[in-house]
Each structure stands twice: as C-alpha cells, then as structure tokens.
Write a protein that holds these residues in place. Sequence first.
Motif, short mmCIF file in Angstrom:
data_model
loop_
_atom_site.label_atom_id
_atom_site.label_comp_id
_atom_site.label_asym_id
_atom_site.label_seq_id
_atom_site.Cartn_x
_atom_site.Cartn_y
_atom_site.Cartn_z
N GLU A 156 0.85 -1.19 0.00
CA GLU A 156 0.00 0.00 0.00
C GLU A 156 0.89 1.23 0.00
O GLU A 156 1.88 1.29 0.73
CB GLU A 156 -0.92 0.00 1.23
CG GLU A 156 -1.79 1.24 1.35
CD GLU A 156 -2.77 1.12 2.52
OE1 GLU A 156 -3.30 0.02 2.74
OE2 GLU A 156 -2.99 2.12 3.22
N GLN A 157 0.55 2.22 -0.81
CA GLN A 157 1.31 3.46 -0.85
C GLN A 157 0.55 4.57 -0.13
O GLN A 157 -0.66 4.71 -0.29
CB GLN A 157 1.59 3.90 -2.29
CG GLN A 157 2.46 5.14 -2.37
CD GLN A 157 2.85 5.52 -3.78
OE1 GLN A 157 4.00 5.82 -4.08
NE2 GLN A 157 1.89 5.52 -4.69
N LEU A 158 1.28 5.33 0.65
CA LEU A 158 0.75 6.53 1.31
C LEU A 158 1.43 7.72 0.67
O LEU A 158 2.65 7.88 0.77
CB LEU A 158 1.02 6.49 2.81
CG LEU A 158 0.66 7.73 3.63
CD1 LEU A 158 -0.83 8.00 3.56
CD2 LEU A 158 1.10 7.56 5.08
N SER A 159 0.67 8.57 -0.02
CA SER A 159 1.23 9.72 -0.72
C SER A 159 1.21 10.95 0.18
O SER A 159 0.19 11.26 0.81
CB SER A 159 0.42 10.02 -1.99
OG SER A 159 0.55 8.97 -2.91
N GLY A 160 2.33 11.65 0.21
CA GLY A 160 2.41 12.89 0.95
C GLY A 160 2.49 14.11 0.06
O GLY A 160 2.59 15.24 0.52
N SER A 161 2.43 13.87 -1.26
CA SER A 161 2.44 14.96 -2.23
C SER A 161 1.74 14.48 -3.48
O SER A 161 1.44 13.29 -3.63
CB SER A 161 3.88 15.37 -2.57
OG SER A 161 4.54 14.33 -3.26
N ASP A 190 -6.79 16.35 7.13
CA ASP A 190 -6.77 17.79 6.87
C ASP A 190 -5.37 18.38 6.84
O ASP A 190 -5.14 19.37 6.14
CB ASP A 190 -7.61 18.52 7.92
CG ASP A 190 -9.07 18.11 7.89
OD1 ASP A 190 -9.56 17.74 6.80
OD2 ASP A 190 -9.72 18.14 8.95
N GLY A 191 -4.44 17.85 7.61
CA GLY A 191 -3.14 18.48 7.66
C GLY A 191 -2.16 17.73 8.54
O GLY A 191 -2.44 16.63 9.03
N GLN A 208 2.47 13.32 10.03
CA GLN A 208 1.98 13.94 8.80
C GLN A 208 0.59 13.45 8.41
O GLN A 208 0.10 12.42 8.88
CB GLN A 208 2.98 13.68 7.66
CG GLN A 208 4.29 14.43 7.87
CD GLN A 208 5.32 14.13 6.81
OE1 GLN A 208 5.50 13.00 6.39
NE2 GLN A 208 6.02 15.16 6.36
N ARG A 209 0.01 14.20 7.54
CA ARG A 209 -1.36 13.99 7.07
C ARG A 209 -1.58 12.54 6.61
O ARG A 209 -0.80 12.00 5.83
CB ARG A 209 -1.59 14.95 5.90
CG ARG A 209 -2.97 14.98 5.32
CD ARG A 209 -2.95 15.99 4.20
NE ARG A 209 -4.21 16.09 3.49
CZ ARG A 209 -4.38 16.74 2.36
NH1 ARG A 209 -3.35 17.36 1.81
NH2 ARG A 209 -5.56 16.79 1.78
N GLY A 210 -2.62 11.92 7.12
CA GLY A 210 -2.99 10.57 6.69
C GLY A 210 -2.37 9.45 7.49
O GLY A 210 -2.81 8.31 7.39
N VAL A 242 0.38 21.88 3.34
CA VAL A 242 1.84 21.92 3.21
C VAL A 242 2.45 21.03 4.30
O VAL A 242 1.76 20.64 5.24
CB VAL A 242 2.40 23.35 3.34
CG1 VAL A 242 1.93 24.23 2.19
CG2 VAL A 242 2.00 23.97 4.68
N HIS A 243 3.73 20.69 4.14
CA HIS A 243 4.44 19.93 5.15
C HIS A 243 5.46 20.83 5.86
O HIS A 243 5.97 21.80 5.28
CB HIS A 243 5.17 18.75 4.52
CG HIS A 243 4.27 17.72 3.93
ND1 HIS A 243 3.28 17.08 4.65
CD2 HIS A 243 4.20 17.22 2.68
CE1 HIS A 243 2.65 16.22 3.87
NE2 HIS A 243 3.18 16.29 2.66
#
Length: 415
Positions: free
Chosen positions: A42-47, A151-152, A183-185, A206-207
């Motif tokens: 599973e991939q978790l995208s941060g961008s 959300d963030g 981080q988000r998610g 944003v991060h």
Amino acid sequence: MAELKYIPGFGNECASEDPRCPGALPEGQNNPQVCPYNLYAEQLSGSAFTCPRSTNKRSWLYRILPSVSHKPFESIDQGHITHNWDEVDPDPNQLRWKPFEIPKASQKKVDFVSGLHTLCGAGDIKSNNGLAIHIFLCNTSMENRCFYNSDGDFLIVPQKGKLHIYTEFGKMLVQPNEICVIQRGMRFSIDVFEETRGYILEVYGVHFELPDLGPIGANGLANPRDFLIPVAWYEDRQVPGGYTVINKYQGKLFAAKQDPSIFTVLTAKSLRPGVAIADFVIFPPRWGVADKTFRPPYYHRNCMSEFMGLIKGHYEAKQGGFLPGGGSLHSSMTPHGPDADCFEKASKAKLAPERIADGTMAFMFESSLSMAVTKWGLKTSNCLDENYYKCWEPLKSHFTPNSRKPAGLNGALLP
C-alpha cells in the motif's frame, strides 16, 4: 518499556523492517505480484504524484490487511474541535491564558482524541490553506482505537507528561521539551502515563520543513540529524467488538471499525510547482507487460481527491458495481484500491503480456482541493451506493509470520 530504535535524519529516504520478519521488504520493486510474507502493498502519498523530485513524498507500507478494509465511517461527536473561525467576533486585544486544566482521571477518562481543544486558527480546510492551534488535555491511553488526520500535519509539543506514540512507521517516545510531527494521513495511537497536556500546531496543505540557513551559516538552527524516524514495527491481534479508526476530515470527526494491522517500511496549476488544482486523466486500452508486479492499481491513500467516472466498459480494478454513467469519489486520505476478487485473481495470474481495458474508457478528475459533496449528490439524486464498502469486506489476511517466501493464494509456493 522496551528500548525504541530510530533512524536519524529529517526528510531522509529510509527503509526498515520489523526484525521478527526479516526480508519483508520486496527487493528491487515496490509492488510485487505477491509480497514477502504474503502481505499487502500500500502506498501513502504525501504529495501530488507530479511534484518535482525534491518535494515528492510517498511511502510504501506492507500490511497484514490494507487500510481500505473497514466498515463505513460514521460521524461522531466533535467534542471541542472546530474550524469555524467566525463563531465569535474578532478581538484585537492582547490575550493570555492561564494553564489549561487537565480533567481528573477519577472523574472522567479522557484520551488524546477526546481531549483535543481548538484554540484558534485561520484559513480554509477544503482549499488546503491555513492552520489551527489545538490544546490536548488527557489522562488515559487510547485503547483499541487510532486516529488519522485528512486535513493536515500535526506538530505535537507535549508540555506535561510523556507520549508513547504508536504509528504506522513504528513507535516513538516523546517527552516534554521534545516535539514530533505526524503527517497527514498517518494513523497513530497514543499512550499516556499520567495527566497529560500539550500543544498542537496543525497546517493544511503543506508539510513542515527545515528553515533555510542563508547568512547564518551552514550549522545554525536545527540540523537534519537532530530528528529521528522510528523503525518499522507491527502488531497482529484481534479486538473483540472491532478496532476503531477515527478520522478528522474537513474539520469533522468520523469513526469506523477495522482490525489493527500496522507493518511499514520506510492541468490547472496551483501556486505550488507540480501540484494541480485539477488534472484530467484517462485510462484507455493498453498493454500490460510488467513482470513480477501486481498489475492492477495498488491500494492507496492519496493526499489528492480523486473523482472517477466510466464512459464505457469495465474498469479493471472493480469489475462490478462501477458502471458507465456513474462515478466514485475517494477523498483526501480515504483508502481505496482493488476489490477482493480483483486482488485474488491478480495475485495468482500468469504474467504474460495482455491487453487491458479493451472497449473501456475510464477517467479521473484529480484535485489538490478537498471537495464537499452536495445534498443532491448525497440524498436527492437517490444514486448513492450504500453498499460500496462491501467490495473490500472479503479481503482476508494471508500473513505467514514464519515464512518469508511468498505463497500463491492457493497455497503453492512461488518461484
């Protein structure tokens, strides 16, 4: 408490695995047809996928069950969380608060999520622009439940009491005079050991990153090595009555039931390079030739919102239920991916070159914005599929903790 292990370096590309399952990371690829120990990739995208390499953020996780395997989310009490910045009139005066009172455990048990209180903020969650400041006041650990924020990013600053944080990327201990960023998610659960208090800075869209150095020189401010990343760790247990996943989405709280499984490694342009207000994407007929690869779209939680429609044919990741003229919306950080039947077939398919999606045309509107659904979409149209979540219910664990060698889902060992 067992000694916790970390990898140093802010923003590093890291990889780790739980020593109980050596060789859990696939070699030379992210998404094999069958993962070591028969885990789910599973991939978790941060961008956004299209971000420049310097800002492109994603992590691959290898899980006992994918995060998409859960019951429907239902709205729960918001407590003291809000994103309504207009509920009181502006006050230009200086403001100062006395220490925020922590509830007594003898009177009422309050965990980290229940103890969140929004103090102030600005901006708009749905357009991924703004921030909020929260106070957390708690006296008990999160039992059989975890939390993630669509959300963030959370920057957590404990002020009284230490936090033992279980995340999808491992475990960490955060004490007063230390900070952590979740981080988000990313899903996490927090244990506390006493009446506990602290602060949270939440940013939308944003991060957090290290500040530029400029004229102060190469060694000023915080250094990347000052930050630690936990090493991978997993748990495999069943919870009577189910494990609760709590999600903060568009400023509201939602809860769903799921079994806990944590096992990880590590165009209309917007103002940010590579991040689109909206992209139009098509999935036309094509050849599938990838070798030693799980060919359908992988399980995914995306920082972008994905609306998919089908013009004609059958989308390969969901042969039933997703029909021409209909659509689907997977909102920011909402897990999605192949249904159970698709996963089982693709995991043991012979990987010969094949035509995919002949006679089919599917498309996607992808956006960096968090989209609200109208009353017509939810109610008036009378077209909402209340049973969509059931396509993932048959997903089952194939985890083999005592054998790394992948097995075909019919039990045969793969070469």
